[in-house]
Design an enzyme around this catalytic site. Structure first.
Site, short mmCIF file in Angstrom:
data_model
loop_
_atom_site.label_atom_id
_atom_site.label_comp_id
_atom_site.label_asym_id
_atom_site.label_seq_id
_atom_site.Cartn_x
_atom_site.Cartn_y
_atom_site.Cartn_z
N HIS A 16 0.84 -1.21 0.00
CA HIS A 16 0.00 0.00 0.00
C HIS A 16 0.88 1.25 0.00
O HIS A 16 0.62 2.20 -0.74
CB HIS A 16 -0.89 0.05 1.25
N LYS A 40 -17.91 -5.61 7.71
CA LYS A 40 -16.63 -6.26 8.02
C LYS A 40 -16.29 -6.05 9.48
O LYS A 40 -16.68 -5.07 10.09
CB LYS A 40 -15.51 -5.68 7.15
N ARG A 89 -1.80 -6.33 -8.07
CA ARG A 89 -0.75 -7.27 -7.72
C ARG A 89 -0.61 -8.37 -8.75
O ARG A 89 0.48 -8.81 -9.07
CB ARG A 89 -1.04 -7.92 -6.36
N SER A 127 -3.21 -7.54 3.13
CA SER A 127 -3.44 -7.33 4.56
C SER A 127 -3.88 -8.63 5.23
O SER A 127 -3.49 -8.91 6.37
CB SER A 127 -4.51 -6.25 4.76
#
Length: 176
Positions: A16, A40, A89, A127
């Site tokens: 990040h 979440k 990614r 993460s």
């Protein structure tokens, strides 16, 4: 030009940070927007995540931190930004991010999505992966900023993962 880099950042990783720093080199202003998602259960509160990001981005003069709890494109419009900044990614990220870019463009044609390929050394990093490693006592010092590594260690030493260890079984003995 103003760019918004949205995400949960739970926690922020060096991947990040790589995107943030490179975005700050490309755009006049970058807003890192930390999502408040009621669906979440994050490890760190929104305020903790803002503090984590603030600590490791103090050197970036054209960076602003904020939170949001709306559609990303709605937030971007509200902030009068022209760009949504996203990191990629792998190919699997591209498929999802392309779908989101088209959806956002259909909602607001004046906002462009700009993709930055993550630097090679962070192409595997997420993460979720960081939290999993930290949860089981692995070192994440090479994956997250130093302040975040310390907070992760503190978090998981207070509440070690629950691991079920089966009771030992008696060795079987051959019968005649």
């Amino acid at each position: 030009m103003i760019a918004v880099y949205p995400g949960s950042f739970d926690p922020i990783t060096l991947g990040h940070l790589d995107i943030i720093e490179r975005g700050c080199n490309l755009f006049g202003s970058v807003i890192v927007a930390v999502a408040r998602n009621p669906n979440k259960a994050p490890l760190f509160s929104v305020q903790q995540r803002i503090q984590q990001i603030q600590t490791c981005t103090q050197h970036l003069a054209n960076l602003e931190l904020d939170t949001f709890d709306t559609l990303t494109v709605t937030y971007t419009q509200k902030r009068q930004a022209q760009v949504l900044l996203r990191g990629l990614r792998a190919l699997s990220d591209f498929e999802y991010e392309l779908q989101m870019a088209h959806t956002n463009h259909s909602l607001s044609p004046h906002i462009e999505t700009v993709f930055l390929a993550t630097s090679n050394e962070y192409s595997f990093l997420s993460s979720s992966l960081v939290k999993e490693i930290a949860k089981f006592g692995g070192s994440v010092a090479h994956l997250v900023p130093e302040n975040v590594a310390i907070e992760l260690e503190e978090c998981f030493t207070k509440t070690p993962p629950s691991v079920s260890i089966p009771p030992p079984t008696a060795p079987s003995t051959p019968t005649d």
